[in-house]
Design an enzyme around this catalytic site. Structure first.
Site, PDB file in Angstrom:
ATOM      1  N   ASP A  12       0.876  -1.179   0.000  1.00 23.90           N
ATOM      2  CA  ASP A  12       0.000   0.000   0.000  1.00 23.90           C
ATOM      3  C   ASP A  12       0.914   1.231   0.000  1.00 23.90           C
ATOM      4  O   ASP A  12       2.139   1.116  -0.207  1.00 23.90           O
ATOM      5  CB  ASP A  12      -0.988  -0.047   1.183  1.00 23.90           C
ATOM      6  CG  ASP A  12      -0.331   0.253   2.523  1.00 23.90           C
ATOM      7  OD1 ASP A  12       0.915   0.358   2.592  1.00 23.90           O
ATOM      8  OD2 ASP A  12      -1.074   0.393   3.518  1.00 23.90           O
ATOM      9  N   CYS A  61       3.248  -2.874   4.060  1.00 27.26           N
ATOM     10  CA  CYS A  61       2.381  -1.732   4.362  1.00 27.26           C
ATOM     11  C   CYS A  61       3.144  -0.901   5.385  1.00 27.26           C
ATOM     12  O   CYS A  61       4.354  -1.084   5.529  1.00 27.26           O
ATOM     13  CB  CYS A  61       0.994  -2.177   4.816  1.00 27.26           C
ATOM     14  SG  CYS A  61       0.899  -3.037   6.395  1.00 27.26           S
ATOM     15  N   HIS A  92      11.727 -22.958   9.544  1.00 25.46           N
ATOM     16  CA  HIS A  92      10.673 -23.621  10.318  1.00 25.46           C
ATOM     17  C   HIS A  92       9.279 -23.427   9.741  1.00 25.46           C
ATOM     18  O   HIS A  92       8.421 -24.285   9.922  1.00 25.46           O
ATOM     19  CB  HIS A  92      10.676 -23.101  11.770  1.00 25.46           C
ATOM     20  CG  HIS A  92      11.867 -23.548  12.557  1.00 25.46           C
ATOM     21  ND1 HIS A  92      11.956 -23.424  13.926  1.00 25.46           N
ATOM     22  CD2 HIS A  92      13.052 -24.122  12.161  1.00 25.46           C
ATOM     23  CE1 HIS A  92      13.120 -23.905  14.350  1.00 25.46           C
ATOM     24  NE2 HIS A  92      13.811 -24.314  13.290  1.00 25.46           N
ATOM     25  N   HIS A 107       8.815 -29.797  11.077  1.00 26.68           N
ATOM     26  CA  HIS A 107       8.209 -28.506  10.729  1.00 26.68           C
ATOM     27  C   HIS A 107       7.133 -28.684   9.649  1.00 26.68           C
ATOM     28  O   HIS A 107       6.131 -27.976   9.644  1.00 26.68           O
ATOM     29  CB  HIS A 107       9.286 -27.522  10.279  1.00 26.68           C
ATOM     30  CG  HIS A 107      10.333 -27.320  11.330  1.00 26.68           C
ATOM     31  ND1 HIS A 107      10.049 -26.753  12.556  1.00 26.68           N
ATOM     32  CD2 HIS A 107      11.651 -27.654  11.363  1.00 26.68           C
ATOM     33  CE1 HIS A 107      11.142 -26.733  13.287  1.00 26.68           C
ATOM     34  NE2 HIS A 107      12.133 -27.277  12.593  1.00 26.68           N
TER      35      HIS A 107
HETATM   36  C1  RB5 Z   1      -1.982   2.958   6.367  1.00 26.73           C
HETATM   37  O1  RB5 Z   1      -2.034   4.220   6.927  1.00 26.73           O
HETATM   38  C2  RB5 Z   1      -1.578   1.923   7.396  1.00 26.73           C
HETATM   39  O2  RB5 Z   1      -2.657   1.678   8.259  1.00 26.73           O
HETATM   40  C3  RB5 Z   1      -1.141   0.649   6.708  1.00 26.73           C
HETATM   41  O3  RB5 Z   1      -0.075   0.922   5.872  1.00 26.73           O
HETATM   42  C4  RB5 Z   1      -0.669  -0.463   7.621  1.00 26.73           C
HETATM   43  O4  RB5 Z   1       0.321  -0.012   8.496  1.00 26.73           O
HETATM   44  C5  RB5 Z   1      -1.715  -1.224   8.294  1.00 26.73           C
HETATM   45  O5  RB5 Z   1      -1.468  -2.165   9.069  1.00 26.73           O
END
Ligand code: RB5
Length: 144
Positions: free
Chosen positions: A8, A66, A99, A134
Site C-alpha cells: 500500500d 504496508c 521452520h 516442521h
Molecule cells: C496505512 O495508513 C496503514 O494503516 C497501513 O499501511 C498499515 O500499516 C496497516 O497495518
C-alpha cells in the site's frame, strides 16, 4: 526465482527501493503488482492480488509491505496456502524459512529501514525450509 512485490502507500517507498536492489542484483525476476504511487490505497486489495497470483503458480515467492506490515500480513494469512511472515530482523527471516516455509515475506515501510530490509530479504531468499517436524506442523495449520 520469480518474486512478486506489492504494497500500500505505507510500504510504497520501501517496495521501490527493494525492487531497485533486486533489479541491480539481477539474480531474480521481480514483478511489481503495485501500488504504483504514494497515494493512499487499501492494503487488503494488494494482499489479495499478490496471494491469488502466488497461489496460481506464476511465481515462487512474494513480498508484501504496508506501513507496519501488520495489516497486510493479517490479510495475506487469510488465504489457504499462504504463509506470510512479518519480519523485523534477519533471525526471524531465517527461522521464517527454516521452520515456517514462509512463501511471503512481510515488511513495514515505516518500521524497517532500507538496509535492514535488504538484509532480511537476502536471508529470506537464500534460506531453505528444513522440513521434517516442521512440515508436520505446517500440515496441521493447513488441514487441522
Ligand atoms: C496505512 O495508513 C496503514 O494503516 C497501513 O499501511 C498499515 O500499516 C496497516 O497495518
Amino acid at each position: 526465482m520469480r518474486i512478486l512485490l506489492a504494497s500500500d502507500h505505507g510500504g510504497y517507498l520501501l517496495k521501490q527501493q527493494l525492487l531497485q536492489q533486486l533489479l541491480l542484483r539481477g539474480e531474480h525476476e521481480a514483478v511489481d503488482l503495485g501500488a504504483y504511487g504514494p497515494e493512499s490505497v487499501d492494503y487488503p486489495r494488494y494482499a489479495r492480488q499478490l496471494c491469488q497470483s502466488l497461489l496460481s503458480g506464476v511465481a515462487e515467492r512474494g513480498i508484501l509491505l504496508c506501513g507496519t506490515g501488520i495489516g497486510i500480513s493479517i490479510a495475506a494469512n487469510r488465504y489457504a496456502g499462504i504463509r506470510a511472515a512479518l519480519c523485523h530482523d534477519e533471525y526471524s527471516a531465517r527461522l521464517a524459512r527454516q521452520h515456517n516455509d514462509a512463501n511471503v515475506l512481510v515488511l513495514g515501510g515505516r518500521t524497517t529501514g532500507p538496509a535492514v530490509a535488504q538484509a532480511i530479504v537476502t536471508v529470506w531468499l537464500t534460506t531453505a525450509f528444513e522440513g521434517g517436524r516442521h512440515q508436520q506442523r505446517l500440515d496441521q495449520i493447513e488441514h487441522g
